[in-house]
Design a protein around this motif. Structure first.
Motif, PDB file in Angstrom:
ATOM      1  N   LEU A  34       0.827  -1.205   0.000  1.00 31.79           N
ATOM      2  CA  LEU A  34       0.000   0.000   0.000  1.00 31.79           C
ATOM      3  C   LEU A  34       0.862   1.256   0.000  1.00 31.79           C
ATOM      4  N   GLY A  35       2.013   1.166   0.660  1.00 36.74           N
ATOM      5  CA  GLY A  35       2.938   2.292   0.621  1.00 36.74           C
ATOM      6  C   GLY A  35       3.364   2.599  -0.807  1.00 36.74           C
ATOM      7  N   ALA A  36       3.443   1.553  -1.620  1.00 36.07           N
ATOM      8  CA  ALA A  36       3.865   1.713  -3.020  1.00 36.07           C
ATOM      9  C   ALA A  36       2.662   1.777  -3.957  1.00 36.07           C
ATOM     10  N   TYR A  37       1.490   2.073  -3.388  1.00 38.21           N
ATOM     11  CA  TYR A  37       0.243   1.991  -4.171  1.00 38.21           C
ATOM     12  C   TYR A  37       0.287   2.731  -5.498  1.00 38.21           C
ATOM     13  N   VAL A  38       0.889   3.910  -5.505  1.00 38.81           N
ATOM     14  CA  VAL A  38       0.834   4.720  -6.740  1.00 38.81           C
ATOM     15  C   VAL A  38       1.969   4.380  -7.715  1.00 38.81           C
ATOM     16  N   ARG A  39       2.859   3.486  -7.295  1.00 35.64           N
ATOM     17  CA  ARG A  39       3.995   3.192  -8.187  1.00 35.64           C
ATOM     18  C   ARG A  39       3.655   2.106  -9.185  1.00 35.64           C
ATOM     19  N   ARG A  40       4.075   2.318 -10.431  1.00 36.63           N
ATOM     20  CA  ARG A  40       3.834   1.319 -11.473  1.00 36.63           C
ATOM     21  C   ARG A  40       5.148   0.747 -11.993  1.00 36.63           C
ATOM     22  N   ASP A  41       6.268   1.170 -11.390  1.00 35.20           N
ATOM     23  CA  ASP A  41       7.560   0.731 -11.912  1.00 35.20           C
ATOM     24  C   ASP A  41       7.926  -0.649 -11.366  1.00 35.20           C
ATOM     25  N   THR A  42       9.039  -1.156 -11.824  1.00 36.69           N
ATOM     26  CA  THR A  42       9.412  -2.523 -11.463  1.00 36.69           C
ATOM     27  C   THR A  42      10.303  -2.579 -10.224  1.00 36.69           C
ATOM     28  N   VAL A  68      13.661  -2.559   2.678  1.00 31.65           N
ATOM     29  CA  VAL A  68      13.027  -2.352   3.987  1.00 31.65           C
ATOM     30  C   VAL A  68      13.282  -3.573   4.879  1.00 31.65           C
ATOM     31  N   TYR A  69      13.194  -4.773   4.291  1.00 28.40           N
ATOM     32  CA  TYR A  69      13.425  -5.990   5.076  1.00 28.40           C
ATOM     33  C   TYR A  69      14.879  -6.080   5.538  1.00 28.40           C
ATOM     34  N   GLU A  70      15.792  -5.567   4.735  1.00 29.91           N
ATOM     35  CA  GLU A  70      17.196  -5.566   5.131  1.00 29.91           C
ATOM     36  C   GLU A  70      17.425  -4.623   6.298  1.00 29.91           C
ATOM     37  N   LEU A  71      16.766  -3.464   6.191  1.00 28.68           N
ATOM     38  CA  LEU A  71      16.892  -2.446   7.221  1.00 28.68           C
ATOM     39  C   LEU A  71      16.294  -2.931   8.540  1.00 28.68           C
ATOM     40  N   PHE A  72      15.158  -3.578   8.446  1.00 25.16           N
ATOM     41  CA  PHE A  72      14.451  -4.065   9.632  1.00 25.16           C
ATOM     42  C   PHE A  72      14.166  -5.555   9.459  1.00 25.16           C
ATOM     43  N   PRO A  73      15.150  -6.395   9.782  1.00 30.45           N
ATOM     44  CA  PRO A  73      15.017  -7.832   9.495  1.00 30.45           C
ATOM     45  C   PRO A  73      13.760  -8.475  10.097  1.00 30.45           C
ATOM     46  N   ARG A 125       6.905   1.710   5.255  1.00 33.22           N
ATOM     47  CA  ARG A 125       5.765   1.930   4.372  1.00 33.22           C
ATOM     48  C   ARG A 125       5.830   3.319   3.731  1.00 33.22           C
ATOM     49  N   ALA A 126       6.211   4.322   4.538  1.00 33.30           N
ATOM     50  CA  ALA A 126       6.287   5.680   3.993  1.00 33.30           C
ATOM     51  C   ALA A 126       7.406   5.800   2.955  1.00 33.30           C
ATOM     52  N   MET A 127       8.463   4.993   3.128  1.00 28.47           N
ATOM     53  CA  MET A 127       9.565   5.047   2.161  1.00 28.47           C
ATOM     54  C   MET A 127       9.177   4.436   0.825  1.00 28.47           C
ATOM     55  N   MET A 128       8.205   3.525   0.864  1.00 29.40           N
ATOM     56  CA  MET A 128       7.885   2.729  -0.324  1.00 29.40           C
ATOM     57  C   MET A 128       7.375   3.542  -1.516  1.00 29.40           C
ATOM     58  N   SER A 129       6.885   4.764  -1.251  1.00 32.44           N
ATOM     59  CA  SER A 129       6.413   5.554  -2.396  1.00 32.44           C
ATOM     60  C   SER A 129       7.566   6.312  -3.059  1.00 32.44           C
ATOM     61  N   ARG A 130       8.773   6.136  -2.525  1.00 30.14           N
ATOM     62  CA  ARG A 130       9.951   6.872  -3.004  1.00 30.14           C
ATOM     63  C   ARG A 130       9.678   8.368  -3.069  1.00 30.14           C
ATOM     64  N   PRO A 131       9.354   8.957  -1.920  1.00 25.49           N
ATOM     65  CA  PRO A 131       8.959  10.376  -1.925  1.00 25.49           C
ATOM     66  C   PRO A 131      10.153  11.300  -2.134  1.00 25.49           C
ATOM     67  N   ARG A 132       9.871  12.491  -2.620  1.00 26.59           N
ATOM     68  CA  ARG A 132      10.903  13.544  -2.640  1.00 26.59           C
ATOM     69  C   ARG A 132      11.030  14.143  -1.250  1.00 26.59           C
ATOM     70  N   LEU A 133       9.874  14.277  -0.591  1.00 25.81           N
ATOM     71  CA  LEU A 133       9.855  14.790   0.782  1.00 25.81           C
ATOM     72  C   LEU A 133       9.173  13.764   1.671  1.00 25.81           C
ATOM     73  N   LEU A 134       9.898  13.364   2.721  1.00 23.35           N
ATOM     74  CA  LEU A 134       9.326  12.408   3.673  1.00 23.35           C
ATOM     75  C   LEU A 134       9.062  13.146   4.977  1.00 23.35           C
ATOM     76  N   MET A 135       7.797  13.138   5.429  1.00 26.56           N
ATOM     77  CA  MET A 135       7.457  13.781   6.697  1.00 26.56           C
ATOM     78  C   MET A 135       7.241  12.695   7.746  1.00 26.56           C
ATOM     79  N   LEU A 136       7.971  12.805   8.846  1.00 27.66           N
ATOM     80  CA  LEU A 136       7.875  11.795   9.898  1.00 27.66           C
ATOM     81  C   LEU A 136       7.371  12.449  11.171  1.00 27.66           C
ATOM     82  N   ASP A 137       6.252  11.961  11.696  1.00 31.33           N
ATOM     83  CA  ASP A 137       5.689  12.533  12.915  1.00 31.33           C
ATOM     84  C   ASP A 137       6.038  11.627  14.098  1.00 31.33           C
TER      85      ASP A 137
END
Ligand SMILES: Nc1ncnc2c1ncn2[C@@H]1O[C@H](COP(=O)(O)OP(=O)(O)OP(=O)(O)O)[C@@H](O)[C@H]1O
Ligand SMILES: [Mg+2]
Lengths: 237, 309
Positions: free
Chosen positions: A102-110, A119-124, A149-161
């Motif tokens: 779902l984090g990558a919902y808008v992505r159509r690339d491979t 992400v799995y490497e970062l957080f085993p 999940r937030a990283m999965m959209s490959r954002p230009r700006l990532l906001m973390l609360d």
């Protein structure tokens, strides 16, 4: 440096109550910028307004030079702003993998599969339990998933609360290292933190929000040395 | 034995119909917590649409070839039902998305009445029941069992098969596809779904359309099975389907289907085997519903509470 995000005189109200008053700040491309301030200062409200979940009462929000304050939240994500919300807000009845998809919902690339593995490497722990329901994970593990999940959209700006909320010191360090790594790979970061010390140490620039207004700002290390900041947020007299 | 099996079969046929309609209730409720009382009317309208397609839109030479007539009726019914469901969402419910719960509920009742009256007053001869052609294999299937035979209409078998296969496909679609994920995300946490880039309006309208499609499939099968329809049928089946959704756990696809079959069987067998005869069959259905809700308020397969991790 060019401004990626510009917030100008932003005022946001819940009914008659103005939670954010006349807040202005700038996030330059490639920087880590943090917003700090006490509970109820209006930090979450500011982020929710940037990502389109709330409408400003007045003021402007510019992203990459274009006004985004009248766009819908799902369009703003497509423009390149991802928001990892306060309290994680995972889809608890879905698996780890589905949350990342779902984090990558808008992505159509491979590249989605590769990013998921990153992400799995970062957080085993997420990789090992990728088919488990997200709601069954511990608070800290959920926080990792929320960031992944937030990283999965490959954002230009990532906001973390408040990404360090509820995490052990070691995990907090891991998250902050991750944030720095994301920055080094070209992601711009807007960080909201209670943990002002760690956040400012990491930041290129910081803003202090107080009772809905920006009261102070400066490079992270300068704010860290500022007496007023130390007194109010770092518990020193 | 043979009689019992015969009755069980009619219970399953009724259940299959209820299940297909219940899916529309449960999906819409799952995503916007609205009990769309007008959904039963979408089912009713689709039966009229199927009859109209047969009567006015296909050439006479096709009328006796069910292999052509049936798909044509299906296309007509699905088109009308999907358009109706989409318009309903767009103009009746979307403007009330942020209004108090009661407002869309009352609107749903209003839309329901309106659709019923529009059909009753405008469809030729719809003030009483109209005919729907058989449009399927005529010969019944006769099965020999100990103590006699069970006679199954071909349409009965079709209904049960379509209902089960349809529900399985739907379940797979919702759990595996990208759109299915968007639907579940919107159902669980609409704001966070938006933060993922999910367009809420598109997802919701798609859910209504899917419900309309299933109601139309149910409508065509109802028409060719019973060969008659009147404007009250939407209300009647709507209530049963709504009850099935609640019994199974509103929001759950599996629950709606199993709830549908349980109601079909309990109503049919209860009317035959329990005291009071068919006059009391609906009573047994609701006694069962009350019992289930007392011990499992969330229904058989419902989530106990909205988990928002
Ligand atoms: N949905 C809401 N309705 C009404 N008032 C709200 C709502 N959400 C927040 N507020 C109010 O707006 C103000 C700012 O809240 P906000 O959540 O933005 O603060 P914050 O800086 O993120 O605080 P914290 O550090 O505790 O997360 C608070 O006074 C809060 O009570
Ligand atoms: Mg907050």
């Amino acid at each position: 440096m060019t401004a990626l995000l510009e917030v100008q005189n932003l005022t946001v109200a819940y009914g008659a109550i103005e939670a954010v008053r006349d807040v202005s700040f700038t996030v330059d491309e490639g920087q880590i910028v943090s917003l700090i301030g006490s509970n109820g200062a209006g930090k979450t409200t500011t982020l929710r307004t940037i990502s389109g979940l709330l409408r400003p009462k007045s003021g402007k929000i510019l992203f990459a030079g274009e006004s985004i304050d009248s766009l819908e939240a799902h369009v703003i994500l497509q423009r390149g702003i991802a928001h990892c919300p306060e309290g994680r807000r995972l889809f608890g009845r879905m698996t780890v993998e589905e949350n990342l998809q779902l984090g990558a919902y808008v992505r159509r690339d491979t590249g989605v599969e590769a990013d998921m593995n990153r992400v799995y490497e970062l957080f085993p722990v997420l990789g090992e339990r990728r088919h488990n329901k997200a709601g069954l994970f511990s608070g800290g593990e959920q926080q990792m998933l929320a960031i992944g999940r937030a990283m999965m959209s490959r954002p230009r700006l990532l906001m973390l609360d408040e990404p360090s909320m509820g995490l052990s010191p070691i995990m907090t360090q891991r998250i902050f290292d991750t944030i720095r790594e994301l920055q080094s790979q070209g992601t711009t970061i807007l960080l909201v933190e209670q943990n002002a010390l760690a956040a400012l140490a990491l930041s290129d620039h910081g803003y202090v929000i107080d009772l809905g207004r920006t009261s102070l700002d400066g490079p992270g290390h300068e704010l860290l040395a500022d007496e007023r900041v130390r007194a109010a947020y770092l518990g020193e007299n | 034995m043979a009689t019992l099996l015969q009755q069980l079969a009619s219970g399953l046929v009724l259940g299959a119909l209820i299940a297909l309609i219940a899916l529309g209730y449960t999906m819409v409720y799952g995503i916007i917590q609205l009990i769309n009382f007008a959904h039963g009317e979408v089912f009713m309208v689709s039966i009229f649409a199927a009859a109209a397609t047969y009567k006015w839109f296909i050439p006479e030479s096709w009328e006796n070839t069910w292999q052509i007539a049936l798909p044509c009726m299906l296309v007509g019914a699905v088109l009308v039902a999907v358009v109706l469901a989409v318009l309903m969402e767009r103009f009746a419910y979307r403007p009330l998305r942020n209004a108090p719960r009661l407002a869309p509920l009352i609107t749903a009742l209003g839309v329901s009445q309106m659709l019923k009256e529009i059909v009753r007053l405008n469809y030729p001869d719809a003030k009483s029941a109209i005919n729907v052609p058989r449009a399927f294999i005529d010969e019944p299937i006769i099965i020999t069992v100990p103590g006699g035979t069970v006679v199954l209409q071909a349409t009965s078998v079709l209904l049960i098969a379509v209902s089960i296969v349809g529900a399985v496909i739907l379940q797979l679609y919702v759990s595996r596809s990208r759109m299915g994920r968007a639907m579940r995300a919107t159902a669980q946490d609409p704001d966070t779904a938006k933060l993922m880039g999910v367009n809420p309006n598109r997802t919701i309208v798609f859910t209504f359309a899917l419900g309309g499609l299933l109601a139309a499939v149910a409508g065509v099968l109802y028409g060719i099975h019973l060969n008659t329809v009147d404007t009250e049928v939407g209300f009647l089946y709507g209530i049963f389907a709504f009850t099935a959704a609640v019994l199974g756990g509103v929001g759950s696809i599996k629950g709606a289907v199993i709830g549908g079959f349980i109601i079909g069987v309990v109503k049919t067998l209860g009317g035959q085997l329990l005291p009071g005869g068919t006059g009391y069959d609906v009573v047994w259905v609701f006694i069962l519903l009350i019992l289930v809700l007392v011990f499992r308020p969330q229904g058989l397969f419902g989530e106990p509470e909205r988990v928002r991790a």
